[in-house]
Design an enzyme around this catalytic site. Sequence first.
Site, PDB file in Angstrom:
ATOM      1  N   GLY A   4      -7.198 -23.304  -0.206  1.00  0.00           N
ATOM      2  CA  GLY A   4      -8.516 -24.367  -0.437  1.00  0.00           C
ATOM      3  C   GLY A   4      -9.155 -25.173   0.724  1.00  0.00           C
ATOM      4  N   ALA A   5      -9.578 -23.244   0.876  1.00  0.00           N
ATOM      5  CA  ALA A   5     -10.270 -23.929   2.516  1.00  0.00           C
ATOM      6  C   ALA A   5     -12.002 -24.290   2.446  1.00  0.00           C
ATOM      7  CB  ALA A   5     -10.144 -22.747   3.035  1.00  0.00           C
ATOM      8  N   ARG A  36     -13.995 -26.117   1.268  1.00  0.00           N
ATOM      9  CA  ARG A  36     -14.450 -27.538   1.286  1.00  0.00           C
ATOM     10  C   ARG A  36     -13.876 -28.311   2.234  1.00  0.00           C
ATOM     11  NH1 ARG A  36     -15.049 -30.632  -3.469  1.00  0.00           N
ATOM     12  NH2 ARG A  36     -13.522 -29.384  -4.566  1.00  0.00           N
ATOM     13  N   ASN A  90      -2.673 -25.904   1.437  1.00  0.00           N
ATOM     14  CA  ASN A  90      -3.798 -27.516   1.877  1.00  0.00           C
ATOM     15  C   ASN A  90      -4.427 -28.301   0.408  1.00  0.00           C
ATOM     16  OD1 ASN A  90      -6.379 -29.194   2.641  1.00  0.00           O
ATOM     17  ND2 ASN A  90      -7.450 -27.371   2.076  1.00  0.00           N
ATOM     18  N   TYR A 147      -0.058 -37.994  -8.210  1.00  0.00           N
ATOM     19  CA  TYR A 147      -0.644 -37.821  -7.155  1.00  0.00           C
ATOM     20  C   TYR A 147       0.531 -38.053  -5.693  1.00  0.00           C
ATOM     21  CZ  TYR A 147      -3.897 -37.331  -2.235  1.00  0.00           C
ATOM     22  OH  TYR A 147      -4.572 -36.658  -1.306  1.00  0.00           O
ATOM     23  N   ALA A 201       3.682 -39.282  -6.617  1.00  0.00           N
ATOM     24  CA  ALA A 201       4.935 -38.299  -6.925  1.00  0.00           C
ATOM     25  C   ALA A 201       4.622 -36.604  -6.251  1.00  0.00           C
ATOM     26  CB  ALA A 201       5.611 -38.281  -7.927  1.00  0.00           C
ATOM     27  N   LYS A 215       2.926 -35.502  -3.949  1.00  0.00           N
ATOM     28  CA  LYS A 215       2.584 -35.813  -2.105  1.00  0.00           C
ATOM     29  C   LYS A 215       4.520 -36.027  -2.013  1.00  0.00           C
ATOM     30  CE  LYS A 215      -1.810 -34.424  -1.539  1.00  0.00           C
ATOM     31  NZ  LYS A 215      -1.942 -32.785  -1.352  1.00  0.00           N
ATOM     32  N   ILE A 261      -9.318 -39.693   4.737  1.00  0.00           N
ATOM     33  CA  ILE A 261      -9.928 -38.673   5.163  1.00  0.00           C
ATOM     34  C   ILE A 261     -11.427 -38.564   5.204  1.00  0.00           C
ATOM     35  CG2 ILE A 261      -9.869 -36.470   6.675  1.00  0.00           C
ATOM     36  CD1 ILE A 261      -8.116 -37.828   7.644  1.00  0.00           C
TER      37      ILE A 261
HETATM   38  P1  NAP Z   1     -12.036 -31.406  -0.687  1.00  0.00           P
HETATM   39  O1  NAP Z   1     -12.354 -31.795  -0.243  1.00  0.00           O
HETATM   40  O2  NAP Z   1     -11.708 -32.002  -2.939  1.00  0.00           O
HETATM   41  O3  NAP Z   1     -11.507 -30.188  -0.801  1.00  0.00           O
HETATM   42  C1  NAP Z   1     -10.610 -29.322  -2.001  1.00  0.00           C
HETATM   43  C2  NAP Z   1     -10.124 -28.045  -1.347  1.00  0.00           C
HETATM   44  O4  NAP Z   1      -8.978 -27.484  -2.594  1.00  0.00           O
HETATM   45  C3  NAP Z   1     -11.313 -27.132  -2.367  1.00  0.00           C
HETATM   46  O5  NAP Z   1     -11.765 -25.973  -1.196  1.00  0.00           O
HETATM   47  C4  NAP Z   1     -10.964 -26.274  -3.509  1.00  0.00           C
HETATM   48  O6  NAP Z   1     -11.083 -25.570  -3.867  1.00  0.00           O
HETATM   49  C5  NAP Z   1      -9.511 -26.331  -3.499  1.00  0.00           C
HETATM   50  N1  NAP Z   1      -8.497 -26.059  -4.695  1.00  0.00           N
HETATM   51  C6  NAP Z   1      -8.717 -27.191  -5.794  1.00  0.00           C
HETATM   52  N2  NAP Z   1      -7.770 -27.256  -6.408  1.00  0.00           N
HETATM   53  C7  NAP Z   1      -7.001 -25.699  -6.144  1.00  0.00           C
HETATM   54  C8  NAP Z   1      -7.189 -24.833  -6.680  1.00  0.00           C
HETATM   55  N3  NAP Z   1      -6.202 -24.965  -8.209  1.00  0.00           N
HETATM   56  N4  NAP Z   1      -6.728 -23.754  -6.273  1.00  0.00           N
HETATM   57  C9  NAP Z   1      -7.324 -22.948  -5.177  1.00  0.00           C
HETATM   58  N5  NAP Z   1      -7.996 -24.193  -4.704  1.00  0.00           N
HETATM   59  C10 NAP Z   1      -8.262 -25.166  -4.546  1.00  0.00           C
HETATM   60  O7  NAP Z   1     -10.077 -32.303  -0.657  1.00  0.00           O
HETATM   61  P2  NAP Z   1      -9.339 -32.358   1.056  1.00  0.00           P
HETATM   62  O8  NAP Z   1     -10.104 -33.837   0.612  1.00  0.00           O
HETATM   63  O9  NAP Z   1     -10.011 -31.243   1.546  1.00  0.00           O
HETATM   64  O10 NAP Z   1      -8.499 -32.757   1.158  1.00  0.00           O
HETATM   65  C11 NAP Z   1      -7.260 -31.288   0.954  1.00  0.00           C
HETATM   66  C12 NAP Z   1      -5.927 -31.838   0.913  1.00  0.00           C
HETATM   67  O11 NAP Z   1      -5.936 -33.216   1.792  1.00  0.00           O
HETATM   68  C13 NAP Z   1      -4.852 -31.850  -0.452  1.00  0.00           C
HETATM   69  O12 NAP Z   1      -4.044 -31.233  -0.354  1.00  0.00           O
HETATM   70  C14 NAP Z   1      -5.450 -33.086  -0.398  1.00  0.00           C
HETATM   71  O13 NAP Z   1      -4.425 -34.086  -1.135  1.00  0.00           O
HETATM   72  C15 NAP Z   1      -5.615 -33.984   1.399  1.00  0.00           C
HETATM   73  N6  NAP Z   1      -5.515 -35.339   1.944  1.00  0.00           N
HETATM   74  C16 NAP Z   1      -7.079 -35.703   1.711  1.00  0.00           C
HETATM   75  C17 NAP Z   1      -7.032 -36.499   2.254  1.00  0.00           C
HETATM   76  C18 NAP Z   1      -8.155 -37.410   2.341  1.00  0.00           C
HETATM   77  O14 NAP Z   1      -8.601 -38.862   2.633  1.00  0.00           O
HETATM   78  N7  NAP Z   1      -9.488 -36.137   1.660  1.00  0.00           N
HETATM   79  C19 NAP Z   1      -5.348 -37.306   2.671  1.00  0.00           C
HETATM   80  C20 NAP Z   1      -4.162 -37.382   2.405  1.00  0.00           C
HETATM   81  C21 NAP Z   1      -3.977 -35.748   1.384  1.00  0.00           C
HETATM   82  P3  NAP Z   1     -13.153 -24.679  -4.737  1.00  0.00           P
HETATM   83  O15 NAP Z   1     -14.081 -26.083  -3.587  1.00  0.00           O
HETATM   84  O16 NAP Z   1     -13.487 -24.611  -5.023  1.00  0.00           O
HETATM   85  O17 NAP Z   1     -12.742 -26.249  -5.739  1.00  0.00           O
END
Ligand code: NAP
Length: 248
Positions: free
Chosen positions: A13-14, A16, A91, A156, A158, A160, A189
């Site tokens: 998931g890189a 974004r 990720n 979520y 559960a 995480k 973030i």
């Molecule tokens: P994001 O901006 O929504 O980006 C998600 C990424 O995951 C995108 O590249 C997306 O691809 C990819 N993805 C989603 N579903 C997928 C699947 N089924 N198979 C392959 N790729 C998939 O999320 P983020 O905020 O960067 O979050 C990244 C990680 O950090 C997640 O695990 C999230 O739970 C965790 N996290 C984030 C926060 C926060 O505040 N942002 C806080 C705690 C934890 P596409 O672009 O193709 O859709």
Amino acid sequence: MGDLASKGIIVTGATRGIGRAIALEAARRGANVAFNYLQSEARAAALKEEIEGLGVRAMAFRADVGDLKAAREMVNAVKREFGAIDGLVNNAGLTRDKLLVMMTEEDWAEVLRVNLTGAFNFARAAAFMMMKAKRGAILNVTSISGLIGMAGQVNYSAAKAGLIGMTKAMAKELGRMGVRVNALALGFIETDMTAALPEENRQAALAMIPLGRFGTVADVAPTAAYLLSDAASYITGAVIQIDGGLAM
Ligand code: NAP
């Protein structure tokens, strides 16, 4: 060239947000980086080019983390191309926030499938080759939602929390084979994921953060790269919070 020079690293998931920042940070430190995504074809092509512009190799795959067969195919292709898989960052993730009484079976199942089963699938696909090589680092991106629970995120939280248990079990199982497994428990973030939050919720979250601001991807990527590097060779089973002090 850097502390990840010539290492082969997979980031799920890189296209974004946090995954993108970790992929670029690893590349800046000399790693060859493979990544996957679900939909963002154009962003994937742009990231591949950006990584290659840093003088290392890049591979992009459109592959759903919830599909074990796709995970195996990707991991095997990366191994063939890079020679080894030294690091895996689980990720990819998503949210489907709703109050419990409104949550559908699909909301529950999809969040578990992507956030938890997705990490299992990639670890399952990569662990054996890491064990054989007697080296490797797995990093699971989890959330403080899995530590303290968040209203509106039963699914979520559960998933995480499951990821944290999985991290520790894997660390115990794989440690003697030279494979380290750690987790990053992130707070709020700034990414597309948090941009979707209603302003009222953002303000309420902000009020709970001792450092008084949301984090950025630049607050996360260096720690991720460090945990993948040999400098962290005695760290395993750790859950490192990057949350501005929110969940202490
Ligand atoms: P994001 O901006 O929504 O980006 C998600 C990424 O995951 C995108 O590249 C997306 O691809 C990819 N993805 C989603 N579903 C997928 C699947 N089924 N198979 C392959 N790729 C998939 O999320 P983020 O905020 O960067 O979050 C990244 C990680 O950090 C997640 O695990 C999230 O739970 C965790 N996290 C984030 C926060 C926060 O505040 N942002 C806080 C705690 C934890 P596409 O672009 O193709 O859709």
